[in-house]
Design a protein around this motif. Structure first.
Motif, PDB file in Angstrom:
ATOM      1  N   ARG A  92       0.869  -1.197  -0.148  1.00  0.00           N
ATOM      2  CA  ARG A  92       0.084   0.233  -0.009  1.00  0.00           C
ATOM      3  C   ARG A  92       0.777   1.161  -0.059  1.00  0.00           C
ATOM      4  NH1 ARG A  92      -0.860   2.286   4.942  1.00  0.00           N
ATOM      5  NH2 ARG A  92       0.105   1.414   6.780  1.00  0.00           N
ATOM      6  N   GLY A  93       2.139   1.219   0.375  1.00  0.00           N
ATOM      7  CA  GLY A  93       2.984   2.373   0.444  1.00  0.00           C
ATOM      8  C   GLY A  93       3.484   2.817  -0.912  1.00  0.00           C
ATOM      9  N   SER A 135       8.117   2.257   3.253  1.00  0.00           N
ATOM     10  CA  SER A 135       7.470   3.623   3.695  1.00  0.00           C
ATOM     11  C   SER A 135       6.303   3.780   4.379  1.00  0.00           C
ATOM     12  CB  SER A 135       6.986   4.268   2.252  1.00  0.00           C
ATOM     13  OG  SER A 135       5.957   3.749   1.612  1.00  0.00           O
ATOM     14  N   LYS A 136       5.925   2.600   4.864  1.00  0.00           N
ATOM     15  CA  LYS A 136       5.068   2.590   6.092  1.00  0.00           C
ATOM     16  C   LYS A 136       5.533   2.028   7.439  1.00  0.00           C
ATOM     17  CE  LYS A 136       1.481   4.290   3.605  1.00  0.00           C
ATOM     18  NZ  LYS A 136       1.061   5.672   3.973  1.00  0.00           N
ATOM     19  N   ASN A 137       6.821   1.535   7.127  1.00  0.00           N
ATOM     20  CA  ASN A 137       7.092   0.509   8.068  1.00  0.00           C
ATOM     21  C   ASN A 137       8.114   1.284   9.284  1.00  0.00           C
ATOM     22  OD1 ASN A 137       5.561  -1.081   6.927  1.00  0.00           O
ATOM     23  ND2 ASN A 137       7.076  -2.253   5.790  1.00  0.00           N
ATOM     24  N   MET A 138       8.144   0.775  10.175  1.00  0.00           N
ATOM     25  CA  MET A 138       9.103   1.063  11.357  1.00  0.00           C
ATOM     26  C   MET A 138       9.330   0.084  12.293  1.00  0.00           C
ATOM     27  SD  MET A 138       8.074   1.684  14.653  1.00  0.00           S
ATOM     28  CE  MET A 138       8.260   3.167  15.562  1.00  0.00           C
ATOM     29  N   PHE A 139      10.609   0.073  12.969  1.00  0.00           N
ATOM     30  CA  PHE A 139      10.471  -0.953  14.019  1.00  0.00           C
ATOM     31  C   PHE A 139      11.856  -0.361  15.166  1.00  0.00           C
ATOM     32  CE2 PHE A 139      14.392  -3.989  12.857  1.00  0.00           C
ATOM     33  CZ  PHE A 139      15.112  -2.951  12.280  1.00  0.00           C
ATOM     34  N   LEU A 171      17.452   0.486   8.798  1.00  0.00           N
ATOM     35  CA  LEU A 171      16.218   1.474   8.819  1.00  0.00           C
ATOM     36  C   LEU A 171      15.589   0.783   7.614  1.00  0.00           C
ATOM     37  CD1 LEU A 171      18.293   4.919   8.978  1.00  0.00           C
ATOM     38  CD2 LEU A 171      16.762   4.096  10.706  1.00  0.00           C
ATOM     39  N   ARG A 172      14.153   0.814   8.097  1.00  0.00           N
ATOM     40  CA  ARG A 172      13.448  -0.008   7.298  1.00  0.00           C
ATOM     41  C   ARG A 172      12.801   0.535   5.858  1.00  0.00           C
ATOM     42  NH1 ARG A 172       9.884  -3.268  10.273  1.00  0.00           N
ATOM     43  NH2 ARG A 172       9.397  -4.220   8.278  1.00  0.00           N
ATOM     44  N   ALA A 173      12.891   1.880   5.899  1.00  0.00           N
ATOM     45  CA  ALA A 173      12.563   2.537   4.298  1.00  0.00           C
ATOM     46  C   ALA A 173      13.513   1.834   3.312  1.00  0.00           C
ATOM     47  CB  ALA A 173      12.701   4.206   4.384  1.00  0.00           C
ATOM     48  N   ASP A 214       0.523  -8.668   6.023  1.00  0.00           N
ATOM     49  CA  ASP A 214       0.252  -7.398   6.126  1.00  0.00           C
ATOM     50  C   ASP A 214       0.378  -6.727   7.500  1.00  0.00           C
ATOM     51  OD1 ASP A 214      -2.093  -9.051   6.869  1.00  0.00           O
ATOM     52  OD2 ASP A 214      -3.500  -7.327   6.326  1.00  0.00           O
ATOM     53  N   SER A 256       7.846   8.311  14.442  1.00  0.00           N
ATOM     54  CA  SER A 256       7.199   7.199  13.903  1.00  0.00           C
ATOM     55  C   SER A 256       6.360   6.151  14.917  1.00  0.00           C
ATOM     56  CB  SER A 256       8.037   6.233  12.803  1.00  0.00           C
ATOM     57  OG  SER A 256       8.929   5.972  13.742  1.00  0.00           O
ATOM     58  N   ALA A 257       5.411   5.392  14.634  1.00  0.00           N
ATOM     59  CA  ALA A 257       4.831   4.918  15.383  1.00  0.00           C
ATOM     60  C   ALA A 257       4.209   3.439  14.586  1.00  0.00           C
ATOM     61  CB  ALA A 257       3.614   5.523  16.043  1.00  0.00           C
ATOM     62  N   HIS A 258       3.879   2.348  15.490  1.00  0.00           N
ATOM     63  CA  HIS A 258       3.428   0.953  14.844  1.00  0.00           C
ATOM     64  C   HIS A 258       3.299   0.139  15.986  1.00  0.00           C
ATOM     65  CE1 HIS A 258       3.663  -2.451  12.441  1.00  0.00           C
ATOM     66  NE2 HIS A 258       3.799  -1.497  11.175  1.00  0.00           N
ATOM     67  N   LEU A 259       2.234  -0.818  15.777  1.00  0.00           N
ATOM     68  CA  LEU A 259       1.977  -1.735  16.688  1.00  0.00           C
ATOM     69  C   LEU A 259       3.096  -2.900  16.864  1.00  0.00           C
ATOM     70  CD1 LEU A 259      -1.998  -2.607  16.400  1.00  0.00           C
ATOM     71  CD2 LEU A 259      -0.623  -0.814  18.133  1.00  0.00           C
ATOM     72  N   LEU A 308      -0.302   8.519  11.904  1.00  0.00           N
ATOM     73  CA  LEU A 308       0.963   7.536  11.664  1.00  0.00           C
ATOM     74  C   LEU A 308       0.611   6.095  11.358  1.00  0.00           C
ATOM     75  CD1 LEU A 308       3.240   8.913  14.589  1.00  0.00           C
ATOM     76  CD2 LEU A 308       3.380   9.385  12.160  1.00  0.00           C
ATOM     77  N   CYS A 322      -0.769   3.681  13.017  1.00  0.00           N
ATOM     78  CA  CYS A 322      -0.424   2.345  13.812  1.00  0.00           C
ATOM     79  C   CYS A 322      -1.428   1.707  14.378  1.00  0.00           C
ATOM     80  CB  CYS A 322       0.345   2.975  15.103  1.00  0.00           C
ATOM     81  SG  CYS A 322      -0.945   4.326  16.062  1.00  0.00           S
ATOM     82  N   GLY A 353      -4.156   3.523  -0.990  1.00  0.00           N
ATOM     83  CA  GLY A 353      -2.808   3.479  -1.524  1.00  0.00           C
ATOM     84  C   GLY A 353      -1.935   4.380  -1.839  1.00  0.00           C
ATOM     85  N   GLY A 354      -0.810   4.517  -1.484  1.00  0.00           N
ATOM     86  CA  GLY A 354       0.069   5.841  -1.820  1.00  0.00           C
ATOM     87  C   GLY A 354      -0.200   7.005  -0.880  1.00  0.00           C
ATOM     88  N   TYR A 356       7.346   7.065   5.472  1.00  0.00           N
ATOM     89  CA  TYR A 356       8.678   7.271   6.135  1.00  0.00           C
ATOM     90  C   TYR A 356       9.773   7.107   5.062  1.00  0.00           C
ATOM     91  CZ  TYR A 356       5.788   6.252  10.519  1.00  0.00           C
ATOM     92  OH  TYR A 356       4.918   6.037  11.372  1.00  0.00           O
ATOM     93  N   TYR A 372      12.794   6.898   6.858  1.00  0.00           N
ATOM     94  CA  TYR A 372      13.790   6.324   7.770  1.00  0.00           C
ATOM     95  C   TYR A 372      13.318   4.959   8.147  1.00  0.00           C
ATOM     96  CZ  TYR A 372      16.216  10.661   7.580  1.00  0.00           C
ATOM     97  OH  TYR A 372      16.776  12.033   7.040  1.00  0.00           O
ATOM     98  N   GLY A 373      12.186   4.973   9.141  1.00  0.00           N
ATOM     99  CA  GLY A 373      11.317   3.777   9.611  1.00  0.00           C
ATOM    100  C   GLY A 373      12.408   2.911  10.483  1.00  0.00           C
TER     101      GLY A 373
END
Ligand SMILES: Cc1cc2nc3c(=O)[nH]c(=O)nc-3n(C[C@H](O)[C@H](O)[C@H](O)COP(=O)(O)OP(=O)(O)OC[C@H]3O[C@@H](n4cnc5c(N)ncnc54)[C@H](O)[C@@H]3O)c2cc1C
Ligand code: SF4
Ligand code: SF4
Lengths: 431, 94
Positions: A36-37, A42-46, A106-108, A160, A277-280, B63, B65, B85-86, B91, B93-94
């Motif tokens: 989807r990014g 581009s939607k991911n972080m950790f 870095l995830r991107a 996903d 950034s934020a993520h579950l 964000l 989340c 989508g898009g 991010y 960096y991420g």
């Protein structure tokens, strides 16, 4: 409009989805990887670090080409109580030589690279597309719907991520409950590479990983993390969502508080925040597992809850890659037998159960429950730092033997000895 | 380092704002019956606030989340989707 049919459609180009896509494409199957990014990652972080062994099995010597930050040579765990803290540090310089134990990244960049490997192997990557639902025919998943488009496949892989709407829509699991997940927030703080090496006492491009527990989350279930990248540090907090539901704490403010703490502030002084950034994060491991196999669908990675948090280390990337690998093998076997029904696909569970993914999640299956013990986040950091303070403080007061100091602290915090012994015993047994 | 507000932090990020579709929609009536309103504190982007005694939400800066969806204990109050989508956060960096 329904036209093309793929053998496999994979929803989500994170490490789980891209690994499955890479292996299937390499075996000559036609694979569509949907993200989807605007680009994978581009939607991911950790938090910050991936253990190498899982990816090294799939792409040997991946470090020669993957965008990585630093190989981690130093591990530190710190307990904080107010302005006191106590740390345990372990260093292993061998980890900076092949087969590099773990890397910060870095995830991107990293996710985009891994997806590009799948593309090179022949998978079709479609970005900017949000899958809205699975397509059902006679109770069987036959493809996906994205807006007005319908795409058909013999098998769909839900990759996903933690907040997996697809597994819910496909009826494989109920809605997540707050206990089962945590919210992670992070800031990427830029600093010159040499400054990072100096401040963290690292040679060359070596890296450090640092976890925190205690008052960084105001004593509620969760913790802090810091990972050194090449030109930045990844600093953040993870807090269980049931705690966020219960307490009126704003996690973004807690992270600002954390940055101002005396043992963090000098490390990031002069830095520039480059991203927030934020993520579950799945927290309940096997206890939150959905049905892994449905009619025409498999679930991998975070969508299946495959994360291991032991308090002193966090694993998710390697489990995502390992489960993506198991799913790819299962699809190949199903294809060879022309059977993509639930029965044909159930080989996924058999393969997974023989893999390190299941072995490790099962081995530590009691840890999530153990980590719900509130004493770990307030009382024990207070106790440990209290004892350390007594040990290291010199004054004109008469000296007391170590045992006496410990007993005094135990009394001060009104900890029952049997409770303490039982927690220590449980911790030792489940970890 | 200087303390940053949540708005300042969000302003550092890159977003592709979708002017046509909202990915998170609240049911005002159900929210009106919600006493504790945990979304106000739990959202890491601080997008939920109280205005004129009612919950007010702005999807810009989200964000993605999913925390609000998980902490909300009133079924049906939040209709939650990822952005189209898009769109949404990007991010770097991420
Ligand atoms: C704060 C935090 C710290 C962590 N620290 C670590 C760590 O230090 N080490 C470690 O190993 N693990 C860590 N993890 C866990 C790790 O990030 C995950 O286990 C891993 O990313 C899981 O990979 P995945 O491919 O299953 O899911 P994800 O990486 O989440 O990928 C899912 C992908 O699916 C896409 N997607 C979702 N829905 C749709 C849709 N409907 N249509 C199209 N695309 C969609 C997303 O955009 C995304 O690209 C951490 C996680 C967090 C949140
Ligand atoms: S979104 Fe949920 S938690 Fe927030 S006010 Fe509405 S019902 Fe309450
Ligand atoms: S998804 Fe996360 S950032 Fe977006 S509104 Fe909900 S809690 Fe806030």
């Amino acid at each position: 409009m329904a036209a093309e049919k793929f053998t496999t459609i994979i929803i989500g180009a994170g490490p789980a989805g891209s690994t499955a896509a890479y292996l299937l494409a390499k075996a000559g199957l036609d694979v569509l990887l949907i993200e989807r990014g605007e680009s994978p990652g581009s939607k991911n972080m950790f938090g910050g670090r991936m253990y190498s062994f899982a990816l090294n099995r799939i792409i040997p010597n991946f470090w020669e080409e993957a965008p990585l930050e630093r190989p981690v040579v130093r591990e530190t765990v710190t307990m904080i109580a107010g302005d006191k803290s106590i740390s345990l540090t372990f260093q292993e310089d061998n980890w900076a030589t092949p087969p590099y134990h773990s890397f910060t990244l870095l995830r991107a960049e990293f996710d985009a690279w891994l997806a590009s490997k799948a593309e090179e192997a022949g998978a079709m990557l479609a970005c900017n597309i949000r899958v809205d639902d699975v397509l059902l025919e006679n109770g069987r998943v036959v493809g996906v719907r994205a807006g007005d488009d319908e795409l058909l496949a013999d098998v769909v892989i839900a990759a996903d991520g933690a907040n997996s709407l697809i597994t819910e829509k496909a009826g494989l699991r109920p809605r997540l409950s707050p206990r089962q997940v945590a919210t992670g927030v992070k800031q990427v703080i830029e600093l010159p590479a040499e400054t990072i090496s100096q401040r963290f006492q690292l040679t060359g491009n070596n890296g450090a990983a640092h976890l925190f527990v205690g008052s960084c989350t105001r004593g509620i279930q969760g913790g802090g993390f810091l990972y050194t990248n090449k030109n930045s540090v990844s600093l953040g907090l993870v807090i269980n969502a049931a705690e966020l539901q219960r307490y009126p704490y704003q996690i973004s403010e807690l992270l600002e508080d954390f940055k101002a703490q005396p043992f963090i502030a000098p490390l990031i002084e002069g830095g520039r925040v480059a991203e927030y950034s934020a993520h579950l994060v799945p927290e309940a491991g096997l206890h939150m597992m959905p049905r892994l196999v449905g009619n025409g669908i498999l679930v991998v990675g975070d969508a299946a809850g495959f994360v291991l948090n032991l308090g002193y280390l966090v694993r998710g990337m390697d489990l995502a890659i390992g489960s993506g690998e198991a799913a790819a093998q299962a699809v190949m076997e199903a294809k060879a037998r022309h059977d993509f029904s639930q029965r044909g696909l159930s080989v996924y569970q058999d393969i997974l159960k023989k893999s390190f993914v299941w072995r490790d999640l099962d081995f530590y299956h009691q840890v999530p429950h153990f980590l719900e013990n509130q004493r770990l986040y307030r009382l024990y950091p207070q106790l440990a730092t209290g004892i350390a303070a007594e040990m290291f403080t010199v004054s004109d007061a008469p000296p007391v033997h170590l045992l006496g100091k410990i007993m005094a602290q135990i009394k001060k915090y009104q900890i029952s000895l049997t409770q303490l012994a039982s927690d220590a015993w449980k911790g030792g047994r489940v970890l | 380092m200087k303390r940053l507000s949540t708005e300042q932090l969000l302003s550092i990020n890159k977003f592709s704002v979708d002017d046509e579709a909202k990915h998170i929609i609240l049911d005002r009536q159900i929210c009106g019956r919600c006493e504790s309103k945990p979304c106000r504190f739990a959202c890491p982007a601080g997008l939920y606030s109280i205005k004129d005694g009612e919950i007010s939400f702005d999807p810009v800066g989200c964000l993605e989340c999913g925390t609000c969806r998980v902490v909300c204990s009133h079924p049906g109050a939040i209709t939650w989707q990822y952005p189209r989508g898009g769109f949404g956060v990007i991010y770097r960096y991420g």
